[in-house]
Write an enzyme that holds these catalytic residues in place. Structure first.
Site, PDB file in Angstrom:
ATOM      1  N   ASP A 148     -39.949 -28.775 -10.374  1.00  6.03           N
ATOM      2  CA  ASP A 148     -38.533 -28.401 -10.414  1.00  6.03           C
ATOM      3  C   ASP A 148     -37.772 -29.346 -11.338  1.00  6.03           C
ATOM      4  OD1 ASP A 148     -38.446 -30.699  -8.874  1.00  6.03           O
ATOM      5  OD2 ASP A 148     -37.289 -29.833  -7.230  1.00  6.03           O
TER       6      ASP A 148
ATOM      7  N   LEU B   6     -41.639 -32.497  -7.254  1.00  9.45           N
ATOM      8  CA  LEU B   6     -40.599 -31.823  -6.468  1.00  9.45           C
ATOM      9  C   LEU B   6     -39.569 -32.861  -6.041  1.00  9.45           C
ATOM     10  CD1 LEU B   6     -40.092 -28.955  -5.170  1.00  9.45           C
ATOM     11  CD2 LEU B   6     -41.132 -29.887  -3.099  1.00  9.45           C
ATOM     12  N   HIS B   7     -38.330 -32.713  -6.517  1.00 11.60           N
ATOM     13  CA  HIS B   7     -37.348 -33.733  -6.139  1.00 11.60           C
ATOM     14  C   HIS B   7     -35.896 -33.252  -6.107  1.00 11.60           C
ATOM     15  CE1 HIS B   7     -36.752 -33.781 -10.503  1.00 11.60           C
ATOM     16  NE2 HIS B   7     -35.582 -34.329 -10.269  1.00 11.60           N
ATOM     17  N   ARG B   8     -35.585 -32.090  -6.656  1.00 10.84           N
ATOM     18  CA  ARG B   8     -34.178 -31.701  -6.776  1.00 10.84           C
ATOM     19  C   ARG B   8     -33.563 -31.424  -5.410  1.00 10.84           C
ATOM     20  NH1 ARG B   8     -31.940 -30.977 -11.664  1.00 10.84           N
ATOM     21  NH2 ARG B   8     -33.365 -30.975 -13.431  1.00 10.84           N
ATOM     22  N   ALA B   9     -32.335 -31.871  -5.267  1.00 10.48           N
ATOM     23  CA  ALA B   9     -31.655 -31.761  -3.974  1.00 10.48           C
ATOM     24  C   ALA B   9     -31.549 -30.317  -3.502  1.00 10.48           C
ATOM     25  CB  ALA B   9     -30.261 -32.389  -4.067  1.00 10.48           C
TER      26      ALA B   9
END
Length: 365
Positions: A282, A204-207
């Protein structure tokens, strides 16, 4: 042909590695590597260079943190200095991160031919910084290397000259197939007391995900539910940890099923993915890697730019607890044949095209 390759984030390193190991076979290419610093600490950068057997970059611009505008503007300023010194025949960029767009803008301003690896992908969601980056980069590019049919179709629809477009396959697959044998030596499962297919992997990392408190609440509640029946291995991106550290601790304190660890190097991550029951993500790259490895993938986004992965078992659920849990409890075992160009020879095809361009340039001179 003097080529500057610009990388800045974990997915870039993987894509570049496959190209680097192929292109260095040919003395007619002189490659300069510029690391913008977008991903900078050991777990996010240096370990990838080691795992992927890359030499140190020729330049490290040291631009990290801040907003997308801060990163793009500062990378442009520093990369311009490199352009002036190196005077390349081509700039090559990868994927859709801020470093990609920044380098593309500088190349265009200096009239230097620009090549984009992983061109043409579209999610249709302009709220994503990555969608902005990839569209602008494609329209600035002189050579567009495409991963799948949808990418080719997108570029033609956007009136990009078909002579610029080359369907070469997915270069991440090259790296994956090459490094998979080395990844089996990883001890990531033993170190975390996990067994093959005994856990679900989460990234999980998307802004647009982690900057939305409601999305984070839904995902945390979903993970808590999953830990009741299956261990969850969660390598936590530093920025993600800042946003949800308290919630992760709360789940961890209440459930021994949540295993939170620092970001993994490439070999450790591929081992963790290859042995997972399923992956919730993601990430664009993880969708591709999961499909190639045959691991069920649940994409916690409303759309995906990797359209073809939906044919290979990727389920796009949106960020909705009931939808994610339904997909998890009814994992999709549907499998179509992978595209013929996802054969581990994408880098060979790219270098072949570059060689032809170099020969044409030499003949013209």
């Amino acid at each position: 042909m003097r080529i500057i390759c610009v990388v800045g984030a974990r997915p870039n390193f993987v894509k570049f590695a496959a190209l680097w190991h192929e292109i260095k076979k040919y003395p007619e290419f002189e490659v300069t590597v510029v690391h913008t610093g977008q991903h900078y600490d050991d777990n996010m950068s240096a370990v990838f260079f080691r795992d992927l057997e890359l030499s140190e970059p020729d330049y490290n611009l040291g631009i990290s943190g801040g907003t997308a505008t801060f990163q793009v503007s500062n990378i442009m300023r520093e990369f311009e200095r490199v352009i002036v010194i190196e005077k390349p025949d081509m700039v090559m960029v990868f994927g859709d991160v801020n470093s990609t767009l920044a380098a593309a803008l500088v190349a265009a301003q200096y009239g230097i031919p620009l090549a984009h690896i992983e061109a043409g992908l579209r999610s249709g969601d302009m709220r994503m910084k990555e969608e902005i980056n990839r569209k602008l980069t494609d329209h600035l590019s002189d050579v567009l290397f495409v991963t799948e049919d949808s990418g080719y179709e997108n570029l033609v629809f956007e009136n990009i000259d078909e002579r610029k477009i080359h369907l070469v396959g997915n270069i991440m697959v090259d790296a994956l197939l090459t490094m998979r044998q080395k990844a089996v030596k990883s001890r990531v499962l033993e170190d975390n007391n996990l067994t093959k297919y005994g856990y679900t992997l989460v990234t999980l990392h998307r802004a647009e995900t982690i900057e939305n408190s409601e999305y984070l609440r839904i995902i945390m509640e979903t993970l808590e539910e999953i830990t009741k029946t299956k261990y969850v291995l969660f390598p936590v991106h530093p920025h993600t940890l800042k946003k949800i550290g308290r919630e992760l601790k709360a789940i961890g304190d209440g459930s021994p099923g949540l295993v939170c660890i620092s970001p993994l190097g490439y070999n450790d991550f591929i081992c963790a993915l290859d042995n997972a029951y399923a992956v919730l993500t993601d990430s664009g790259g993880v969708q591709t890697e999961a499909c190639v490895l045959g691991i069920p993938c649940i994409t916690m986004r409303t759309v995906t730019e990797h359209k073809s992965t939906v044919e290979y078992g990727n389920v796009v659920t949106g960020i909705d607890k009931s939808s994610i849990l339904h997909a998890f409890n009814n994992l999709n075992n549907k499998r179509a044949d992978l595209p013929l160009t996802w054969d581990g020879k994408t880098a060979e095809r790219i270098v072949s095209i570059l060689k032809r361009m170099a020969n044409q340039k030499a003949s013209a001179a």
